[in-house]
Design a protein around this motif. Sequence first.
Motif, PDB file in Angstrom:
ATOM      1  N   LYS A  79      -0.607  -5.886 -15.323  1.00 27.46           N
ATOM      2  CA  LYS A  79      -1.047  -6.296 -13.997  1.00 27.46           C
ATOM      3  C   LYS A  79      -1.129  -5.139 -12.998  1.00 27.46           C
ATOM      4  O   LYS A  79      -0.596  -4.054 -13.221  1.00 27.46           O
ATOM      5  N   LEU A  80      -1.806  -5.434 -11.907  1.00 29.27           N
ATOM      6  CA  LEU A  80      -1.829  -4.539 -10.759  1.00 29.27           C
ATOM      7  C   LEU A  80      -1.743  -5.372  -9.491  1.00 29.27           C
ATOM      8  O   LEU A  80      -2.115  -6.553  -9.479  1.00 29.27           O
ATOM      9  N   ASP A  81      -1.224  -4.778  -8.438  1.00 28.45           N
ATOM     10  CA  ASP A  81      -1.120  -5.426  -7.132  1.00 28.45           C
ATOM     11  C   ASP A  81      -2.092  -4.755  -6.169  1.00 28.45           C
ATOM     12  O   ASP A  81      -2.142  -3.514  -6.084  1.00 28.45           O
ATOM     13  N   VAL A  82      -2.841  -5.556  -5.435  1.00 26.55           N
ATOM     14  CA  VAL A  82      -3.784  -5.044  -4.452  1.00 26.55           C
ATOM     15  C   VAL A  82      -3.287  -5.408  -3.058  1.00 26.55           C
ATOM     16  O   VAL A  82      -3.163  -6.597  -2.723  1.00 26.55           O
ATOM     17  N   TYR A  83      -2.958  -4.387  -2.257  1.00 32.30           N
ATOM     18  CA  TYR A  83      -2.573  -4.574  -0.870  1.00 32.30           C
ATOM     19  C   TYR A  83      -3.817  -4.345  -0.019  1.00 32.30           C
ATOM     20  O   TYR A  83      -4.372  -3.240  -0.001  1.00 32.30           O
TER      21      TYR A  83
ATOM     22  N   LEU B 191     -11.358  -2.137 -11.816  1.00 33.89           N
ATOM     23  CA  LEU B 191     -11.573  -2.071 -10.369  1.00 33.89           C
ATOM     24  C   LEU B 191     -13.019  -1.758 -10.012  1.00 33.89           C
ATOM     25  O   LEU B 191     -13.493  -2.140  -8.933  1.00 33.89           O
ATOM     26  N   ARG B 192     -13.708  -1.085 -10.902  1.00 30.51           N
ATOM     27  CA  ARG B 192     -15.104  -0.742 -10.650  1.00 30.51           C
ATOM     28  C   ARG B 192     -16.073  -1.777 -11.213  1.00 30.51           C
ATOM     29  O   ARG B 192     -17.285  -1.605 -11.108  1.00 30.51           O
ATOM     30  N   GLY B 193     -15.538  -2.833 -11.799  1.00 25.90           N
ATOM     31  CA  GLY B 193     -16.381  -3.859 -12.389  1.00 25.90           C
ATOM     32  C   GLY B 193     -17.257  -4.536 -11.349  1.00 25.90           C
ATOM     33  O   GLY B 193     -16.802  -4.866 -10.241  1.00 25.90           O
ATOM     34  N   GLN B 194     -18.515  -4.757 -11.680  1.00 25.01           N
ATOM     35  CA  GLN B 194     -19.462  -5.332 -10.728  1.00 25.01           C
ATOM     36  C   GLN B 194     -19.074  -6.740 -10.302  1.00 25.01           C
ATOM     37  O   GLN B 194     -19.414  -7.181  -9.199  1.00 25.01           O
ATOM     38  N   ASP B 195     -18.391  -7.466 -11.151  1.00 25.44           N
ATOM     39  CA  ASP B 195     -18.062  -8.861 -10.853  1.00 25.44           C
ATOM     40  C   ASP B 195     -16.699  -9.026 -10.182  1.00 25.44           C
ATOM     41  O   ASP B 195     -16.286 -10.156  -9.907  1.00 25.44           O
ATOM     42  N   LEU B 196     -15.987  -7.906  -9.929  1.00 22.45           N
ATOM     43  CA  LEU B 196     -14.646  -8.019  -9.367  1.00 22.45           C
ATOM     44  C   LEU B 196     -14.714  -8.391  -7.884  1.00 22.45           C
ATOM     45  O   LEU B 196     -15.243  -7.646  -7.059  1.00 22.45           O
ATOM     46  N   LYS B 197     -14.192  -9.549  -7.568  1.00 23.53           N
ATOM     47  CA  LYS B 197     -14.046  -9.978  -6.183  1.00 23.53           C
ATOM     48  C   LYS B 197     -12.585 -10.354  -5.988  1.00 23.53           C
ATOM     49  O   LYS B 197     -12.060 -11.215  -6.689  1.00 23.53           O
ATOM     50  N   ILE B 198     -11.925  -9.692  -5.053  1.00 25.30           N
ATOM     51  CA  ILE B 198     -10.506  -9.902  -4.826  1.00 25.30           C
ATOM     52  C   ILE B 198     -10.348 -11.008  -3.791  1.00 25.30           C
ATOM     53  O   ILE B 198     -10.767 -10.852  -2.637  1.00 25.30           O
TER      54      ILE B 198
ATOM     55  N   LEU C 171     -14.454  -3.754  -3.636  1.00 24.16           N
ATOM     56  CA  LEU C 171     -14.086  -2.342  -3.555  1.00 24.16           C
ATOM     57  C   LEU C 171     -15.320  -1.477  -3.703  1.00 24.16           C
ATOM     58  O   LEU C 171     -16.297  -1.858  -4.354  1.00 24.16           O
ATOM     59  N   ASP C 172     -15.258  -0.289  -3.120  1.00 25.18           N
ATOM     60  CA  ASP C 172     -16.334   0.694  -3.273  1.00 25.18           C
ATOM     61  C   ASP C 172     -16.011   1.535  -4.509  1.00 25.18           C
ATOM     62  O   ASP C 172     -15.072   2.338  -4.487  1.00 25.18           O
ATOM     63  N   PRO C 173     -16.744   1.374  -5.612  1.00 23.11           N
ATOM     64  CA  PRO C 173     -16.383   2.079  -6.854  1.00 23.11           C
ATOM     65  C   PRO C 173     -16.485   3.592  -6.745  1.00 23.11           C
ATOM     66  O   PRO C 173     -15.869   4.307  -7.542  1.00 23.11           O
TER      67      PRO C 173
END
Length: 365
Positions: free
Chosen positions: A17-21, A118-125, A135-137
């Motif tokens: 896992k990762l945590d996004v602040y 994190l750079r995936g086109q479909d990633l929406k947090i 995020l800006d890849p």
Amino acid sequence: MSPVTLTYKVVKDVPIKLDVYLPENRQNGVRLPAVVYFHGGGLVLGSRHCEDLFPTWLQGELCTSPSSTELLLCSILFSARTNAAGYAFISADYRLIPTGPTTGHDVVEDIKDVFAFLRGQDLKIAHENGDEVLLDPGKIAVSGSSAGGLCAYLSVIHVTPKPAAALPIFAMGGDFLTGYFTPRTEPFLGGRELVDASRFTNYIHPLSSKVASDLISESQLAFVPNSNPPIPANPRMGLTFLYFQLGTYLDYYTGQHEPSLSAALRDASKDGLQGTIPERHRALFPQLNVDSSWPPTYLLHGEEDTAVSVDESKNMHRLLKDAGVNATLKLVPGQDHYFDIGPNTEELYSQIYDEVVEFLKNHLC
């Protein structure tokens, strides 16, 4: 502020896992720059949210609702940091050695997968308020402390495209060819007593069947209740010291036990050290992979570090400058390992911390 926790990969049914602040000052639909941070712990210990190793000063928010004047002051001091600058701060787990069995090669795969995720086109947090953050890849920097600083180096070497900037903090791996393969028979690391190796037989090659089969990506610091001085309750807390003491850390890091890489390095002449490292492991040695393609790099290190010698950062800084890389080395006089964790760190080093984040701003804008 509570982070958004995401699983970026699953290995042997174990989610990693990762945590996004997320920053408060953000706009819907606007892609955010980000700083990816890897925790320390010698690659054998720690987690993305381990309070004893977490750089609150870099993440950027101490407390969203301070309950005292002191906390309020600290929150104000943090106002120029990563989240307050409008960036996402991402703290990532990775597989820990020596289980799985896991080596530095597996850690590299995890690092690459963090950035790919994190750079995936479909990633929406998805924020708790319903926002969907992107995020800006092209604007992702990397940082890490101690072994996490080694992960920052490995990110630069193995991730494509490379991070926009690198911030290694008292990082391991700046010079793996000094000290890591020398056995110790006297107290070292600032006078720390030697580890009783008989207590760690399960973790010494060949590993016990349980250790060898386990896969771990989180291992928290833990102490025996009411012990004074504190007695570690998690056996992994002694592993890095043990491997340093035995002079075999690089065996566990590379996975080369038979024949022992550490023994081969001990037998080599000073001029023959680099040639002793097999080609398949050379990509794990940051000092052997410095070239002009490295991004701007800011190295932060305490001058009196007894765990990771300041000479490691000095060596990397020299190699980076020789390669024509935009590199800055900031040494903190009189300070040991993890000088940035503690109740007075803001009072003592706020100017340095602000300089660090200014460096990140300059390369994430």
